[in-house]
Design an enzyme around this catalytic site. Structure first.
Site, short mmCIF file in Angstrom:
data_model
loop_
_atom_site.label_atom_id
_atom_site.label_comp_id
_atom_site.label_asym_id
_atom_site.label_seq_id
_atom_site.Cartn_x
_atom_site.Cartn_y
_atom_site.Cartn_z
N ARG A 162 0.76 -1.28 0.02
CA ARG A 162 0.40 0.29 0.35
C ARG A 162 1.12 1.34 -0.25
O ARG A 162 1.61 1.14 0.98
CB ARG A 162 -0.90 0.02 1.40
CG ARG A 162 -1.87 0.99 1.02
CD ARG A 162 -2.46 1.08 2.53
NE ARG A 162 -3.82 -0.52 2.75
CZ ARG A 162 -4.63 -0.08 2.57
NH1 ARG A 162 -5.36 0.90 2.09
NH2 ARG A 162 -5.33 -1.23 3.12
N THR A 197 -0.87 7.48 -1.22
CA THR A 197 -2.30 7.23 -1.62
C THR A 197 -2.95 6.25 -1.46
O THR A 197 -4.12 6.59 -1.87
CB THR A 197 -1.92 7.34 -3.21
OG1 THR A 197 -1.49 5.78 -3.21
CG2 THR A 197 -1.07 8.35 -4.20
N ASP A 239 -4.20 -10.33 11.72
CA ASP A 239 -3.37 -10.77 10.85
C ASP A 239 -2.49 -11.05 10.08
O ASP A 239 -2.33 -12.19 11.30
CB ASP A 239 -2.10 -9.44 10.79
CG ASP A 239 -1.60 -9.19 9.72
OD1 ASP A 239 -1.11 -7.81 9.58
OD2 ASP A 239 -0.69 -9.84 9.11
N ASP A 289 0.75 -12.14 10.31
CA ASP A 289 1.84 -12.44 11.30
C ASP A 289 1.57 -13.80 11.92
O ASP A 289 2.32 -13.93 12.12
CB ASP A 289 1.42 -11.40 12.03
CG ASP A 289 2.05 -9.98 12.03
OD1 ASP A 289 3.35 -9.80 10.85
OD2 ASP A 289 1.43 -9.13 12.10
N1 URA Z 1 -5.42 -8.18 7.15
C1 URA Z 1 -5.07 -9.53 7.51
O1 URA Z 1 -4.30 -9.77 8.26
N2 URA Z 1 -6.15 -8.71 9.05
C2 URA Z 1 -7.42 -8.38 8.52
O2 URA Z 1 -8.60 -8.34 9.97
C3 URA Z 1 -7.43 -7.10 8.00
C4 URA Z 1 -6.49 -7.23 6.69
#
Ligand code: URA
Length: 210
Positions: free
Chosen positions: A105, A109, A201, A204
């Site tokens: 990302r 922007t 995430d 992660d």
């Molecule tokens: N990406 C992720 O890994 N978890 C989320 O909740 C949103 C985007």
């Protein structure tokens, strides 16, 4: 035409997804469960694959049987979290080719920008399963579908573990020809664009980073 959303409510998928969500589940188990759910989802997502008739000789008699009619599949994980679903799908569809798409990302922007791509040369002839485990805002999935269309892809499905309504809406607004396959549709996004309740995430948790 309007794309559809298919929620896989198979009990095994739902059971495993519960442990994937649980914050007490560690990296090793998380990765194994994501692979298992991905394999089960692949089983469902390939339900409409065309078959053709062949004849084989059993030890007893000739038998008219079915084999897959050679439709070529391609998997396209969006890096990095998409990688966690690839091996589970390949267990069921070992001959699928795998293209990789890396997006980040842009901090100014906030738009997704491609930093890596390596696709099978014939993506235009393949049915592609684009893999993005967490469909949150839908920004990267929509960008991935656009990039793949620009590369010549014509036939794509989007496979996610968990989707937010906002992500589904965005993908279908920009790509009404793409059906979305998910294990669950959650309630909403929070202020950091995490899916609520979600699983945190995905990248992660798959790779033990933070
Ligand atoms: N990406 C992720 O890994 N978890 C989320 O909740 C949103 C985007």
């Amino acid at each position: 035409m309007m794309g559809h959303v298919y929620v896989f409510d198979h009990p095994l998928i739902q059971h495993k997804l519960t442990y994937i969500r649980d914050k007490r589940t560690g990296t090793k188990e998380f990765r194994e469960l994501v692979e298992e759910v991905s394999a089960l989802m692949a089983y469902e997502i390939t339900r409409d694959m065309p078959l053709e008739e062949v004849t084989v000789e059993t030890p007893v008699a000739p038998a008219k049987c079915k084999v897959l009619s050679g439709k070529k599949l391609g998997l396209v994980p969006i890096l990095r979290a998409g990688l966690g679903m690839v091996d589970g799908i390949l267990r069921l569809i070992p001959t699928a080719k795998v293209g990789h798409l890396g997006l980040y990302r842009d901090p100014e922007t906030l738009e997704p920008v491609q930093y890596y791509s390596k696709m099978p040369s014939d993506i235009g002839e393949r049915e592609l399963i684009v893999i993005d485990p967490m469909l949150a805002t839908g920004g990267s999935a929509a960008a991935a579908l656009r990039i793949l269309k620009e590369m010549g892809a014509r036939n794509m499905k989007l496979m996610c573990l968990i989707a937010a309504p906002e992500g589904i809406e965005r993908v279908h607004r920009e790509h009404d020809d793409v059906d979305i396959y998910v294990a669950a549709v959650d309630e909403k996004l929070n202020e950091k664009s995490y899916i609520v309740p979600g699983l945190g995430d995905a990248g992660d948790r798959l790779f033990g980073t933070k």
